[in-house]
Scaffold this motif. Structure first.
Motif: not given
Length: 193
Positions: A58-73, A125-134
């Motif tokens: 998955g992309t950094p966005s997909e993985r980060l969203r899943q990580m946050i979802n898991i942490h919240a659960h 990783e997401g910053i480097e791919t341009g998915e996340f803001r600086k």
């Protein structure tokens, strides 16, 4: 320890699990030792749940969203454990501790730092791919985890958090967090100037 560390006695733990104080003291020399064991279990649970996502597809966005979802659960599904563990290692660092407890605290801090670095690295990783803001990934990781960890203050497992179910709350937390890191194409300077 669902009422928190300070408000919980060994007597109340014994009553809850229908055991004697002696049985608890057989396994744990003090309330602090019991707390540290709970915190270790919470950290193990968190690391074991998130590491496969970090290393998965998955992309950094997909993985980060899943990580946050898991942490919240994890926080909501194991509310009492995480509420106690998030009361903070710092409270125990300031108190009197045994050499064994100090070693466990050092191990807990190392585990916490490892967990935080998973978020920091995926942000980088997401910053480097341009998915996340600086942004500073270290600060970003602390802000993301702080936001989700705050659930231990407002979430009520007995239904006092409104009509939303755990799945919906976790999903909304992940969506909200992602909106804070997503690269929208315009820099903050441009948007504010």
């Amino acid at each position: 320890m669902s009422r928190g560390y300070a408000a919980t006695s060994i007597d109340s733990v014994a009553e809850l699990i229908q055991a004697t104080k002696g049985l608890i003291y057989y396994y744990f020399k003090s309330k602090s030792d019991l707390y540290l064991a709970i915190h270790l279990q919470a950290m193990d649970m968190s690391l074991n749940s998130v590491v496969p996502v970090v290393n998965g597809p998955g992309t950094p966005s997909e993985r980060l969203r899943q990580m946050i979802n898991i942490h919240a659960h994890l926080l909501m599904d194991n509310f009492a454990m995480h509420k106690v563990s998030l009361e903070g290692v710092s409270a125990h660092l300031s108190g009197s501790t045994t050499p064994t407890q100090r070693q466990v605290l050092a191990d807990l801090i190392k585990m916490r730092d490892t967990y935080e670095s998973l978020y920091k690295n995926i942000l980088q990783e997401g910053i480097e791919t341009g998915e996340f803001r600086k942004l500073d990934p270290k600060i970003g990781a602390k802000l993301l985890l702080g936001m989700v960890n705050w659930m231990t203050i407002w979430f009520r497992p007995e239904g006092g958090s409104g009509t939303r179910g755990i799945d919906q709350i976790a999903s909304e937390a992940a969506d909200f967090a992602m909106s804070g890191v997503r690269n929208t194409g315009a820099s903050m300077d441009t948007a504010m100037g």
